[in-house]
Design a protein around this motif. Structure first.
Motif, PDB file in Angstrom:
ATOM      1  N   LEU A 102      25.220  71.390  53.410  1.00  0.00           N
ATOM      2  CA  LEU A 102      26.394  71.802  52.620  1.00  0.00           C
ATOM      3  C   LEU A 102      27.046  70.664  52.321  1.00  0.00           C
ATOM      4  O   LEU A 102      27.477  70.598  51.034  1.00  0.00           O
ATOM      5  N   ARG A 103      27.127  69.748  53.167  1.00  0.00           N
ATOM      6  CA  ARG A 103      27.870  68.367  52.803  1.00  0.00           C
ATOM      7  C   ARG A 103      27.164  67.768  51.617  1.00  0.00           C
ATOM      8  O   ARG A 103      27.671  67.451  50.467  1.00  0.00           O
ATOM      9  N   GLU A 104      25.823  67.723  51.477  1.00  0.00           N
ATOM     10  CA  GLU A 104      24.763  67.435  50.438  1.00  0.00           C
ATOM     11  C   GLU A 104      25.002  68.271  49.163  1.00  0.00           C
ATOM     12  O   GLU A 104      25.344  67.456  48.212  1.00  0.00           O
ATOM     13  N   ALA A 105      25.369  69.275  49.320  1.00  0.00           N
ATOM     14  CA  ALA A 105      25.303  70.384  48.154  1.00  0.00           C
ATOM     15  C   ALA A 105      26.528  70.188  47.481  1.00  0.00           C
ATOM     16  O   ALA A 105      26.671  69.998  46.255  1.00  0.00           O
ATOM     17  N   PHE A 106      27.652  69.824  48.410  1.00  0.00           N
ATOM     18  CA  PHE A 106      29.058  69.608  47.634  1.00  0.00           C
ATOM     19  C   PHE A 106      29.194  68.397  47.254  1.00  0.00           C
ATOM     20  O   PHE A 106      30.187  67.865  46.422  1.00  0.00           O
TER      21      PHE A 106
END
Ligand SMILES: Nc1nc2c(ncn2[C@@H]2O[C@H](COP(=O)(O)OP(=O)(O)OP(=O)(O)O)[C@@H](O)[C@H]2O)c(=O)[nH]1
Ligand SMILES: [Mg+2]
Length: 307
Positions: free
Chosen positions: A208-212
């Protein structure tokens, strides 16, 4: 090539510890619209023992004075001492894997309180998602200016900001008295918290960190479909979200897609993901499905992010 990736892991379902922090009157009121979720704790942040805190077990009471200055200070504080207000928030949210910050932007407390909460989460390296409303057009010029300034900073401080314009509330809850309409808004704006909590594992934090990353603002769309053709109907309704009206979904950078129904059919999930791909050709898409008792309906929830 944009990514198409599933979230969740049925083999190591270690659930993250979630904290939801409601900021200001609207944020604290909204806490009441979130059903109890395992591993989740709700915290109210306000400047006084306000009625919005009724029934909220954990409360952080801080004075408004000086809050905006902390919110606006650009000092990178890693390793530095926190201000007492930040310390107070840090004490309550430390240990969380993910923090959701819920607020109605426009007032002083919720606007600056949410920015400070996002700063503290960042300092503690806790993944954060802010869910915030923008004031109605008829509210004062000043409120709208505060909200705009707050949203701008919040979008750069939290890992992700999901923004809801209150004006669109009239489209999803017409003819309701304001307090009822606010409660509908509370349920809608906090629905991603429920979806994420049903799906993500501790391991998804990294994903999610990557996604955001590089995604400044997200918008929400949700739709229910009934047989026959319930997949297409739910996707169609979700993409017709009033919060997509002033953005170009085809230019989305990121999308998180949740599909829920009483019985899980993997082919339904594939169909929704395919439809999402065709409408958002440039977006990295993260998707997941989960079971939820909802009769013969199928629900699609979309979080669509822009750079
Ligand atoms: N969802 C929701 N929104 C609300 C509610 N009350 C007000 N709002 C909206 O949220 C904005 C912020 O209002 P409050 O949260 O009361 O303000 P505050 O952050 O406590 O700040 P102060 O005005 O300094 O007390 C308003 O401008 C409205 O647009 C509520 O109960 N629920
Ligand atoms: Mg208030």
């Amino acid at each position: 090539m944009p990514v198409l990736k599933s979230l969740g892991d049925p083999y190591t379902p270690e659930r993250p510890i979630i904290k939801v922090i409601g900021c200001g009157g609207a944020g604290c009121n909204t806490l009441k619209d979130i059903p109890a979720i395992p591993n989740m704790e709700t915290i109210g942040l306000n400047d006084a023992r306000h009625p919005s805190l009724q029934g909220v077990k954990k409360v952080i009471q801080v004075k408004q004075e000086g809050l905006k200055a902390i919110a606006l200070s650009s000092k990178k504080v890693s390793g530095e001492l926190y201000t007492p207000k930040e310390k107070e928030i840090a004490k309550q949210i430390s240990g969380a894997d993910m923090v959701y910050i819920v607020t109605g932007l426009g007032g002083e407390m919720g606007t600056w309180g949410s920015v400070v909460a996002a700063k503290v989460a960042r300092k503690l390296s806790i993944l954060s998602m802010a869910l915030a409303t923008m004031p109605f057009h008829v509210e004062s010029e000043r409120r709208r200016a505060v909200a705009k300034e707050g949203a701008d900073i919040l979008s750069r401080t939290a890992d992700c900001l999901v923004l809801f314009s209150n004006d669109k509330l009239l489209k999803i809850a017409p003819d309701l008295p304001l307090t009822r309409a606010f409660s509908v808004m509370g349920q809608v704006m906090t629905s991603p918290i429920l979806s994420f909590s049903r799906v993500i594992t501790k391991g998804d934090k990294r994903v999610l960190r990557e996604a955001f990353e590089g995604c400044r603002e997200m918008r929400l769309g949700a739709g229910d479909g009934r047989p026959s053709d319930r997949v297409q109907k739910s996707v169609y309704e979700a993409f017709r979200s009033p919060w997509f009206e002033d953005v170009n979904v085809a230019k989305a950078k990121v999308a998180v897609v949740f599909v829920s129904s009483s019985e899980a059919f993997p082919e339904d999930l594939d169909e929704v993901a395919e439809e999402a791909r065709s409408r958002m050709p440039k977006a990295d898409i993260y998707y997941s499905g989960y079971k939820e008792e909802m009769g013969d309906r199928l629900r699609t929830v979309l979080l669509v992010g822009f750079g």
